[in-house]
Design a protein around this motif. Structure first.
Motif, mmCIF file in Angstrom:
data_model
loop_
_atom_site.group_PDB
_atom_site.id
_atom_site.type_symbol
_atom_site.label_atom_id
_atom_site.label_comp_id
_atom_site.label_asym_id
_atom_site.label_seq_id
_atom_site.Cartn_x
_atom_site.Cartn_y
_atom_site.Cartn_z
ATOM 1 N N ALA A 198 -43.600 4.894 -12.723
ATOM 2 C CA ALA A 198 -44.598 3.942 -13.222
ATOM 3 C C ALA A 198 -44.210 3.315 -14.553
ATOM 4 C CB ALA A 198 -45.944 4.644 -13.357
ATOM 5 N N GLY A 199 -43.174 3.843 -15.203
ATOM 6 C CA GLY A 199 -42.745 3.316 -16.502
ATOM 7 C C GLY A 199 -43.742 3.598 -17.614
ATOM 8 N N LEU A 200 -44.365 4.778 -17.573
ATOM 9 C CA LEU A 200 -45.438 5.074 -18.518
ATOM 10 C C LEU A 200 -45.082 6.160 -19.533
ATOM 11 C CD1 LEU A 200 -48.609 4.975 -16.214
ATOM 12 C CD2 LEU A 200 -47.824 3.246 -17.841
ATOM 13 N N LYS A 201 -43.829 6.448 -19.718
ATOM 14 C CA LYS A 201 -43.455 7.503 -20.671
ATOM 15 C C LYS A 201 -43.998 7.223 -22.064
ATOM 16 C CE LYS A 201 -39.515 9.885 -22.805
ATOM 17 N NZ LYS A 201 -38.034 10.034 -22.843
ATOM 18 N N ASP A 202 -43.827 6.009 -22.567
ATOM 19 C CA ASP A 202 -44.304 5.676 -23.913
ATOM 20 C C ASP A 202 -45.825 5.763 -24.005
ATOM 21 O OD1 ASP A 202 -41.725 5.310 -24.787
ATOM 22 O OD2 ASP A 202 -41.768 3.119 -24.600
ATOM 23 N N VAL A 203 -46.520 5.379 -22.943
ATOM 24 C CA VAL A 203 -47.980 5.461 -22.934
ATOM 25 C C VAL A 203 -48.419 6.927 -22.953
ATOM 26 C CG1 VAL A 203 -50.082 4.929 -21.629
ATOM 27 C CG2 VAL A 203 -48.216 3.261 -21.732
ATOM 28 N N VAL A 204 -47.755 7.750 -22.149
ATOM 29 C CA VAL A 204 -48.066 9.176 -22.119
ATOM 30 C C VAL A 204 -47.866 9.797 -23.492
ATOM 31 C CG1 VAL A 204 -47.267 11.407 -21.202
ATOM 32 C CG2 VAL A 204 -47.647 9.476 -19.656
ATOM 33 N N ASN A 205 -46.889 9.308 -24.241
ATOM 34 C CA ASN A 205 -46.588 9.843 -25.568
ATOM 35 C C ASN A 205 -47.380 9.176 -26.688
ATOM 36 O OD1 ASN A 205 -44.855 11.906 -24.923
ATOM 37 N ND2 ASN A 205 -42.996 10.682 -25.157
ATOM 38 N N SER A 206 -48.344 8.348 -26.338
ATOM 39 C CA SER A 206 -49.185 7.725 -27.366
ATOM 40 C C SER A 206 -50.391 8.609 -27.642
ATOM 41 C CB SER A 206 -49.616 6.318 -26.926
ATOM 42 O OG SER A 206 -50.386 6.372 -25.737
ATOM 43 N N ASN A 207 -51.265 8.158 -28.522
ATOM 44 C CA ASN A 207 -52.431 8.949 -28.915
ATOM 45 C C ASN A 207 -53.506 8.867 -27.837
ATOM 46 O OD1 ASN A 207 -54.362 10.392 -30.395
ATOM 47 N ND2 ASN A 207 -55.095 8.542 -31.426
ATOM 48 N N ILE A 223 -41.832 9.547 -3.850
ATOM 49 C CA ILE A 223 -42.459 8.817 -4.952
ATOM 50 C C ILE A 223 -41.747 7.506 -5.226
ATOM 51 C CG2 ILE A 223 -42.913 8.919 -7.444
ATOM 52 C CD1 ILE A 223 -43.345 11.982 -7.023
ATOM 53 N N LYS A 224 -40.436 7.494 -5.055
ATOM 54 C CA LYS A 224 -39.636 6.293 -5.316
ATOM 55 C C LYS A 224 -39.988 5.146 -4.366
ATOM 56 C CE LYS A 224 -35.880 7.980 -2.379
ATOM 57 N NZ LYS A 224 -36.309 7.162 -1.239
ATOM 58 N N ASP A 225 -40.652 5.454 -3.261
ATOM 59 C CA ASP A 225 -40.992 4.426 -2.276
ATOM 60 C C ASP A 225 -42.400 3.854 -2.466
ATOM 61 O OD1 ASP A 225 -38.555 4.672 -0.593
ATOM 62 O OD2 ASP A 225 -39.289 6.718 -0.326
ATOM 63 N N ILE A 226 -43.127 4.368 -3.434
ATOM 64 C CA ILE A 226 -44.466 3.857 -3.728
ATOM 65 C C ILE A 226 -44.351 2.796 -4.818
ATOM 66 C CG2 ILE A 226 -46.794 4.472 -4.502
ATOM 67 C CD1 ILE A 226 -46.205 7.333 -3.524
ATOM 68 N N PRO A 227 -44.980 1.636 -4.670
ATOM 69 C CA PRO A 227 -44.848 0.566 -5.676
ATOM 70 C C PRO A 227 -45.160 1.045 -7.085
ATOM 71 C CG PRO A 227 -45.954 -0.268 -3.727
ATOM 72 C CD PRO A 227 -45.823 1.207 -3.528
ATOM 73 N N ALA A 228 -44.286 0.699 -8.025
ATOM 74 C CA ALA A 228 -44.437 1.161 -9.406
ATOM 75 C C ALA A 228 -45.749 0.686 -10.019
ATOM 76 C CB ALA A 228 -43.250 0.675 -10.247
ATOM 77 N N LEU A 287 -52.395 5.765 -12.342
ATOM 78 C CA LEU A 287 -52.184 6.872 -13.268
ATOM 79 C C LEU A 287 -52.948 6.656 -14.575
ATOM 80 C CD1 LEU A 287 -50.634 9.533 -13.168
ATOM 81 C CD2 LEU A 287 -48.745 8.417 -14.355
ATOM 82 N N LYS A 288 -53.158 5.405 -14.948
ATOM 83 C CA LYS A 288 -53.900 5.124 -16.182
ATOM 84 C C LYS A 288 -55.361 5.564 -16.099
ATOM 85 C CE LYS A 288 -51.050 1.272 -17.813
ATOM 86 N NZ LYS A 288 -50.977 -0.202 -18.000
ATOM 87 N N THR A 289 -55.861 5.805 -14.888
ATOM 88 C CA THR A 289 -57.238 6.268 -14.771
ATOM 89 C C THR A 289 -57.385 7.728 -15.207
ATOM 90 O OG1 THR A 289 -56.992 6.923 -12.440
ATOM 91 C CG2 THR A 289 -57.698 4.663 -12.888
ATOM 92 N N TYR A 290 -56.283 8.392 -15.478
ATOM 93 C CA TYR A 290 -56.306 9.759 -16.009
ATOM 94 C C TYR A 290 -56.091 9.774 -17.518
ATOM 95 C CZ TYR A 290 -55.729 11.420 -11.174
ATOM 96 O OH TYR A 290 -55.893 11.683 -9.831
ATOM 97 N N MET A 291 -55.991 8.611 -18.120
ATOM 98 C CA MET A 291 -55.648 8.505 -19.538
ATOM 99 C C MET A 291 -56.782 7.836 -20.308
ATOM 100 S SD MET A 291 -51.714 7.176 -19.119
ATOM 101 C CE MET A 291 -50.576 7.985 -17.985
ATOM 102 N N PHE A 292 -57.088 8.409 -21.486
ATOM 103 C CA PHE A 292 -58.178 7.902 -22.301
ATOM 104 C C PHE A 292 -57.732 7.825 -23.750
ATOM 105 C CE2 PHE A 292 -59.780 9.935 -18.567
ATOM 106 C CZ PHE A 292 -60.744 9.057 -18.096
ATOM 107 N N GLN A 293 -58.118 6.752 -24.401
ATOM 108 C CA GLN A 293 -57.682 6.535 -25.776
ATOM 109 C C GLN A 293 -58.235 7.605 -26.705
ATOM 110 O OE1 GLN A 293 -55.490 3.991 -26.693
ATOM 111 N NE2 GLN A 293 -55.375 5.263 -28.542
ATOM 112 N N GLY A 294 -57.364 8.126 -27.573
ATOM 113 C CA GLY A 294 -57.791 9.062 -28.593
ATOM 114 C C GLY A 294 -57.961 10.482 -28.091
#
Length: 231
Positions: A62-71, A106-111, A118-125
């Protein structure tokens, strides 16, 4: 006496946690981690634990490493959650193509599909146990506002161990569709496609160098996917 009670309870909970695929030495009886502080970024913490192998692949795809490592506060899923999701997606393709004999992962599922979901599991702060209540609070995830959908984070109070403790508060992650089911006077009247979807957290309050991680139960299927797995 108090210490003996804690020991007995911990031994009982270890058995339950093992069923969910957890490492018994990592957890304590309130669903939190024995030592909540991890001297790693969130991504590195996940990558260092084999139970998150599939999740790391989803994050990378998904290219979300930097997002995962944010606050952020991240409700992480284990391999137990992702394997049936991938199987369901493969079955969907098999039905569409009429072919069951192909490799799929996983590689065959659209990024973009993985990124948005995956962002629905992530919340700011920070949303840790200190900020969570029995009444709960509604949040928008990092995906942003979704029509007719919000995410409820609250405690579910359990009395199943009342021989040892008054209660245990489990963190829950709920996808609220329309109104909150727990505030409806007649829950039997709620249409099936409008019922809220909820799962407990099996380990709460892991504090990394960059954010907070709560680990969802292994019974949770990624993205609350309910598609059939096939034969």
């Amino acid at each position: 006496m108090k210490n003996n009670i804690i020991i007995v309870l911990a031994a009982f909970l270890v058995s339950a946690i093992a069923i969910s695929g957890c490492k018994k030495n990592d957890y304590k009886n309130d669903g939190g981690k024995s030592n909540p502080y991890v001297n790693m970024t969130t991504y590195d913490y996940l990558k260092s634990n084999p139970q998150f192998d599939s999740l790391v692949k989803v994050i990378d795809r998904a290219g979300l490493k930097d997002v995962v490592n944010s606050n952020i506060t991240f409700f992480a899923t284990t391999n137990y959650s992702i394997v049936p999701y991938v199987a369901a997606k493969k079955n969907q393709v098999a039905i569409q193509t009429g072919n069951e004999n192909f490799n799929f992962g996983i590689k065959d599922i659209p990024a973009q599909e993985l990124s948005d979901s995956l962002k629905t599991y992530m919340f700011q702060g920070v949303i840790n146990r200190d900020q969570i209540t029995l009444d709960g609070k509604l949040y928008n995830s990092l995906l942003g506002p979704i029509p007719n959908v919000q995410y409820l984070i609250k405690f579910r109070r359990s009395f199943e161990y009342n021989s040892y403790l008054d209660h245990v508060d489990y963190v829950t992650y709920t996808k609220v569709r329309g109104t909150r089911d727990d505030q409806e006077p007649n829950q039997d009247a709620i249409p099936k496609d409008q019922k809220d979807l909820s799962d407990d957290v099996q380990t709460s309050g892991i504090i990394t160098k960059t954010g907070v991680v709560h680990v969802l139960s292994g019974y949770h299927r990624l993205f609350f996917n309910a598609q059939p797995l096939g034969n």
